[in-house]
Design an enzyme around this catalytic site. Structure first.
Site: not given
Ligand code: GLC
Length: 557
Positions: A22, A26, A30, A99, A200, A252, A324-325
């Site tokens: 950050d 806040d 960022d 992304d 994505d 992905e 992140h998933d």
């Molecule tokens: C992909 C992203 C995930 C998101 C999903 C829908 O799997 O990595 O974080 O929730 O797509 O966009």
């Protein structure tokens, strides 16, 4: 434009900005924070940054619900600061990729609002259907995140398809105007100087005609929208734009096999450059972390080896352990007790494979999965909705244990920079819980410690860059039957690498494979000692070693 395929020599670093740093006080990470940390990122010896979505978003799915594809969220600091980050990265010799989320938008995107009102040209931007005569849903598909895949809209008096949350309506890519919008988005960022895209759930963008009912009992519909009929055609259309830039694309793809991957990345004019397979996340589960089993090294090794061999000479691997998933990998495949050691073994297991590795923020510090006491403490919508699906036979404790093992939030807690308040992530109260182990696990504590995981990553990545065998060498696995050791070799004409990683705290007697004399090798990376006995050694808990054998008659590097 002549393509250089720069990504084949690169290592990526993934930033999930909200939890990175950050900069404006806040409580939300960022781009100002990223700007402050560019030297840190560069110090890891990475060459490119992938940003999870930075676009304006109501955050139903933290940025994966986009409101405007050609802007940067004010929450992250807006466009001006993004340009500074882009320039700052480029000045340091790092590329930046965005992304691209084009399977769906946010329901707050102006296109969707216009589509609800049947305003041209937006009427057919989304997948709308009348209710069936008996008032039933248009088909029996499930959404992946939130109930059925259809939501009724009172204004338009029709259902729209949403494969993810209700707030993520699916775009209708069969409409050429929507594809033109995608091309505009690609050009917009590439002209600005961005170096490519992670795309994505890209294999979901073409749905089977007439959206037939699904016969599967679970995840209904997935066979009708995954790898749909026009997918390759649409990607080829986008390729025409991409070809004008020396950029990279990473797709992905849930449910991806090697055969399917090669349809995208093999051949003379591949649609995409690399694919993200979910199989790397299946060392301790069946398809999803919500269907867990005990971690199996043998299964994991078989997956790594299979991708190495199947893509050899035909396509380029995208290598990862975290994003992140998913929950943090040490808490899953490694050992929290031997956190540093197992973090090193995991790093050595994938950083010397053929392909382009990516390191997810905090992975280099050995962060562990955040554990929270109550479901209300979790922020992620997928997690909250999964909790509702648990059998009532499970006790609350069992449910929360399963959530800890599976939740995406496990890997989304704020980055642990130092041992000051809020782990140095923010001066304000952070948007999400900081893992209470931050006084022990943080970047500052590891910075000057030669034996830290952070410095192991730095060295491993430097070696990767210096050793051509990592890019070109043939892969071979030894002892595939072992459920304790992962041993592999990369071999080129002049160099051989031998990587040995233990996945147990028990001592294991390792003997070098035939043709190797460990005494003649250089131990270029190690977690513990150097002793060799009888051309082998007995492993320490989660020990890792990387040996380099070099033919001195040839000039290398
Ligand atoms: C992909 C992203 C995930 C998101 C999903 C829908 O799997 O990595 O974080 O929730 O797509 O966009």
């Amino acid at each position: 434009m002549e393509r250089t395929f720069w990504y084949k020599d690169a290592v990526f670093y993934q930033i999930w900005t909200r939890s990175f740093k950050d900069g404006d006080g806040d409580g939300v990470g960022d781009l100002q924070g990223v700007l402050e940390k560019l030297d840190y990122i560069k110090s890891l010896n990475v060459d490119a940054i992938w940003f999870s979505p930075l676009y304006p978003s109501p955050n139903a799915d933290y940025g994966y619900d986009v409101m405007d594809y050609m802007d940067i969220s004010q929450e992250f600091g807006g466009m001006e600061i993004f340009k500074k980050v882009l320039d700052g990265a480029h000045e340091r010799g790092m590329k930046v990729i965005m992304d691209l989320v084009i399977n769906h938008t946010s329901d707050e995107h102006p296109w969707f609002q216009a589509s609800r009102r049947r305003e041209e040209p937006y009427t057919d931007y989304y997948i709308w259907r009348q209710p069936k005569r008996d008032g039933m849903l248009p088909n029996n598909w499930d959404s992946l995140f939130e109930g059925k895949a259809w939501q009724y809209d009172d204004l338009r008096k029709e259902y729209y398809l949403h494969l993810f949350t209700i707030k993520q309506p699916d775009l209708n890519l069969d409409n050429p105007r929507v594809r033109d919008e995608v091309k505009k988005i690609l050009r917009f960022w590439l002209d600005m100087g961005v170096d490519g895209f992670r795309e994505d759930v890209i294999t979901f963008i073409s749905k089977r005609e007439n959206l037939p009912n699904s016969l599967l009992p679970v995840v209904r519909g997935i066979t009708h929208y995954s790898h749909g009929p026009h997918l390759h055609e649409y990607l080829m259309e986008f390729r025409d734009v991409l070809d004008r830039y020396d950029c990279v694309t990473i797709g992905e793809a849930p449910l991806l096999t090697t055969g399917k991957a090669l349809e995208f990345i093999g051949g003379p004019r591949p649609e995409l450059d690399m694919m993200i397979t979910f199989q790397y996340m299946e060392g301790d589960c069946f398809f999803t972390e919500y269907a867990p089993h005990k971690f199996s090294l043998r299964k994991m090794k078989a997956i790594w080896s299979h991708w190495q061999k199947a893509l050899w000479g035909k396509g380029w691997n995208f290598l990862y352990l975290e994003n992140h998933d998913h929950p943090r990998v040490i808490s899953r495949y490694g050992s929290e007790k031997y956190r540093v050691e197992s973090g090193k073994a995991l790093a050595a297991s994938y950083l010397f494979l053929q392909g382009t590795p990516i390191v997810y923020q905090g992975q280099e510090l050995g962060m562990t999965s955040l554990r929270l006491p109550k479901i209300e403490d979790y922020e992620d919508i997928q997690t909250r909705n999964h909790y509702k699906l648990f059998s009532t036979k499970l006790s609350e404790e069992e449910k929360m244990e399963r959530i800890w093992k599976a939740s995406r939030d496990g890997g989304r807690s704020p980055l642990q920079w130092d041992d000051s308040e809020n782990a140095g992530f923010s001066t304000a109260e952070p948007w999400f819980t900081v893992n209470p182990n931050y006084p022990q696990i943080n970047a500052a504590a590891q910075e000057d410690d030669e034996d830290s995981l952070l410095n192991y990553y730095r060295l491993a990545l430097r070696l990767r860059h210096e050793l051509p065998v990592v890019r070109y060498g043939v892969y071979r696995e030894y002892m595939p039957w072992s459920d304790k050791l992962y041993v592999y070799e990369r071999r080129s004409k002049s160099q051989r690498l031998l990587v040995i990683c233990s996945y147990t705290e028990e001592p294991v007697a390792f003997k070098a494979p035939r043709g190797y004399d460990l005494q003649k090798g250089r131990l270029i990376l190690r977690s513990h000692g150097e002793e060799i006995k009888d051309n082998g050694f007995t492993t320490q808990p989660y020990e890792s070693r990387v040996y380099l054998f070099q033919d001195r008659r040839q000039i290398v590097i």
